[in-house]
Design a protein around this motif. Sequence first.
Motif, PDB file in Angstrom:
ATOM      1  N   SER A   1       0.828  -1.209   0.000  1.00  0.00           N
ATOM      2  CA  SER A   1       0.000   0.000   0.000  1.00  0.00           C
ATOM      3  C   SER A   1       0.863   1.261   0.000  1.00  0.00           C
ATOM      4  N   TYR A   2       1.993   1.236   0.719  1.00  0.00           N
ATOM      5  CA  TYR A   2       2.904   2.383   0.684  1.00  0.00           C
ATOM      6  C   TYR A   2       3.477   2.569  -0.717  1.00  0.00           C
ATOM      7  N   LEU A   3       3.898   1.474  -1.343  1.00  0.00           N
ATOM      8  CA  LEU A   3       4.466   1.545  -2.681  1.00  0.00           C
ATOM      9  C   LEU A   3       3.435   2.045  -3.685  1.00  0.00           C
ATOM     10  N   PHE A   4       2.191   1.584  -3.567  1.00  0.00           N
ATOM     11  CA  PHE A   4       1.165   2.034  -4.493  1.00  0.00           C
ATOM     12  C   PHE A   4       0.794   3.497  -4.241  1.00  0.00           C
ATOM     13  N   GLN A   5       0.763   3.902  -2.991  1.00  0.00           N
ATOM     14  CA  GLN A   5       0.397   5.277  -2.662  1.00  0.00           C
ATOM     15  C   GLN A   5       1.438   6.261  -3.178  1.00  0.00           C
ATOM     16  N   GLU A   6       2.717   5.970  -2.958  1.00  0.00           N
ATOM     17  CA  GLU A   6       3.780   6.896  -3.330  1.00  0.00           C
ATOM     18  C   GLU A   6       4.262   6.703  -4.767  1.00  0.00           C
TER      19      GLU A   6
ATOM     20  N   PHE B   1      20.227   1.206  -8.073  1.00  0.00           N
ATOM     21  CA  PHE B   1      21.040   1.056  -6.872  1.00  0.00           C
ATOM     22  C   PHE B   1      22.128   2.118  -6.869  1.00  0.00           C
ATOM     23  N   SER B   2      22.216   2.875  -5.764  1.00  0.00           N
ATOM     24  CA  SER B   2      23.245   3.900  -5.652  1.00  0.00           C
ATOM     25  C   SER B   2      23.560   4.138  -4.180  1.00  0.00           C
ATOM     26  N   TRP B   3      24.814   4.057  -3.838  1.00  0.00           N
ATOM     27  CA  TRP B   3      25.313   4.354  -2.495  1.00  0.00           C
ATOM     28  C   TRP B   3      24.565   3.574  -1.418  1.00  0.00           C
ATOM     29  N   GLN B   4      24.468   2.276  -1.591  1.00  0.00           N
ATOM     30  CA  GLN B   4      23.858   1.352  -0.644  1.00  0.00           C
ATOM     31  C   GLN B   4      22.355   1.581  -0.444  1.00  0.00           C
ATOM     32  N   TYR B   5      21.703   2.224  -1.380  1.00  0.00           N
ATOM     33  CA  TYR B   5      20.257   2.417  -1.342  1.00  0.00           C
ATOM     34  C   TYR B   5      19.640   1.901  -2.631  1.00  0.00           C
ATOM     35  N   ASN B   6      18.511   1.213  -2.513  1.00  0.00           N
ATOM     36  CA  ASN B   6      17.724   0.792  -3.654  1.00  0.00           C
ATOM     37  C   ASN B   6      16.595   1.790  -3.851  1.00  0.00           C
ATOM     38  N   TYR B   7      16.512   2.350  -5.042  1.00  0.00           N
ATOM     39  CA  TYR B   7      15.421   3.254  -5.401  1.00  0.00           C
ATOM     40  C   TYR B   7      14.483   2.474  -6.307  1.00  0.00           C
ATOM     41  N   CYS B   8      13.292   2.166  -5.815  1.00  0.00           N
ATOM     42  CA  CYS B   8      12.349   1.292  -6.505  1.00  0.00           C
ATOM     43  C   CYS B   8      11.228   2.126  -7.102  1.00  0.00           C
ATOM     44  N   TYR B   9      11.054   2.008  -8.429  1.00  0.00           N
ATOM     45  CA  TYR B   9      10.035   2.749  -9.154  1.00  0.00           C
ATOM     46  C   TYR B   9       8.993   1.773  -9.681  1.00  0.00           C
ATOM     47  N   LEU B  10       7.746   2.082  -9.485  1.00  0.00           N
ATOM     48  CA  LEU B  10       6.647   1.225  -9.892  1.00  0.00           C
ATOM     49  C   LEU B  10       6.427   1.335 -11.399  1.00  0.00           C
ATOM     50  N   THR B  11       6.299   0.198 -12.080  1.00  0.00           N
ATOM     51  CA  THR B  11       6.021   0.184 -13.516  1.00  0.00           C
ATOM     52  C   THR B  11       4.511   0.093 -13.735  1.00  0.00           C
TER      53      THR B  11
ATOM     54  N   GLU C   1      -0.935  -2.280 -12.091  1.00  0.00           N
ATOM     55  CA  GLU C   1      -2.076  -3.173 -12.293  1.00  0.00           C
ATOM     56  C   GLU C   1      -2.064  -4.329 -11.289  1.00  0.00           C
ATOM     57  N   TYR C   2      -0.876  -4.886 -11.026  1.00  0.00           N
ATOM     58  CA  TYR C   2      -0.768  -5.993 -10.074  1.00  0.00           C
ATOM     59  C   TYR C   2      -1.182  -5.546  -8.664  1.00  0.00           C
ATOM     60  N   LEU C   3      -0.653  -4.413  -8.217  1.00  0.00           N
ATOM     61  CA  LEU C   3      -0.984  -3.933  -6.874  1.00  0.00           C
ATOM     62  C   LEU C   3      -2.437  -3.494  -6.777  1.00  0.00           C
ATOM     63  N   ARG C   4      -2.983  -2.982  -7.870  1.00  0.00           N
ATOM     64  CA  ARG C   4      -4.391  -2.589  -7.859  1.00  0.00           C
ATOM     65  C   ARG C   4      -5.287  -3.812  -7.656  1.00  0.00           C
TER      66      ARG C   4
ATOM     67  N   ILE D   1      -7.951   5.346  -8.570  1.00  0.00           N
ATOM     68  CA  ILE D   1      -6.849   5.638  -7.656  1.00  0.00           C
ATOM     69  C   ILE D   1      -5.536   5.335  -8.368  1.00  0.00           C
ATOM     70  N   VAL D   2      -4.639   6.331  -8.388  1.00  0.00           N
ATOM     71  CA  VAL D   2      -3.340   6.176  -9.034  1.00  0.00           C
ATOM     72  C   VAL D   2      -2.248   6.584  -8.048  1.00  0.00           C
ATOM     73  N   PRO D   3      -1.023   6.129  -8.241  1.00  0.00           N
ATOM     74  CA  PRO D   3       0.076   6.534  -7.363  1.00  0.00           C
ATOM     75  C   PRO D   3       0.370   8.032  -7.483  1.00  0.00           C
ATOM     76  N   ALA D   4       1.053   8.559  -6.490  1.00  0.00           N
ATOM     77  CA  ALA D   4       1.360   9.988  -6.461  1.00  0.00           C
ATOM     78  C   ALA D   4       2.267  10.402  -7.613  1.00  0.00           C
ATOM     79  N   THR D   5       3.083   9.497  -8.120  1.00  0.00           N
ATOM     80  CA  THR D   5       3.976   9.841  -9.222  1.00  0.00           C
ATOM     81  C   THR D   5       3.246   9.922 -10.552  1.00  0.00           C
ATOM     82  N   HIS D   6       2.025   9.402 -10.634  1.00  0.00           N
ATOM     83  CA  HIS D   6       1.268   9.430 -11.882  1.00  0.00           C
ATOM     84  C   HIS D   6       0.130  10.436 -11.874  1.00  0.00           C
TER      85      HIS D   6
END
Length: 131
Positions: free
Chosen positions: A13-18, A60-70, A75-78, A87-92
């Motif tokens: 839900s956090y990943l879908f929201q943001e 991946f950069s400086w020991q952090y993973n930056y994960c972007y939803l495709t 559709e899978y999370l919905r 309802i769409v993510p904040a980036t869309h």
Amino acid sequence: MWIPKENRIAVYSYLFQEGVCVVKKDTKTEKHPDIEGPTNLEVLMLMKSLQSKGYIRVTFSWQYNYCYLTDEGIEYLRTYLALPPEIVPATHKQTNKRPEGRDREEDKFADGGRPAFRDNRGGGFGRGGGI
């Protein structure tokens, strides 16, 4: 790795929201700084699983993973979270406002468009301006 359903739903839900999620590559941290409930290891493993299915893109950069939803991940999370298509993510989300810019006045500079940084009457010998 077995992850409780409450933690899985919290992460999804956090990943879908943001639309994005940042995960530090640290397996010993007891909790994730942004998500309540799951440990950092659980979030890391869930992101790894979603990446292998093609639902997120990871940078991946400086020991952090930056994960972007495709789009497939949306559709899978919905369907997993049983959310309506409105309802769409904040980036869309579309923003209708234009960013504030500086004023574009015609008479901004006295010299017809060139800024006068210094008085041009005094010569020009290096940085001192000459005498």
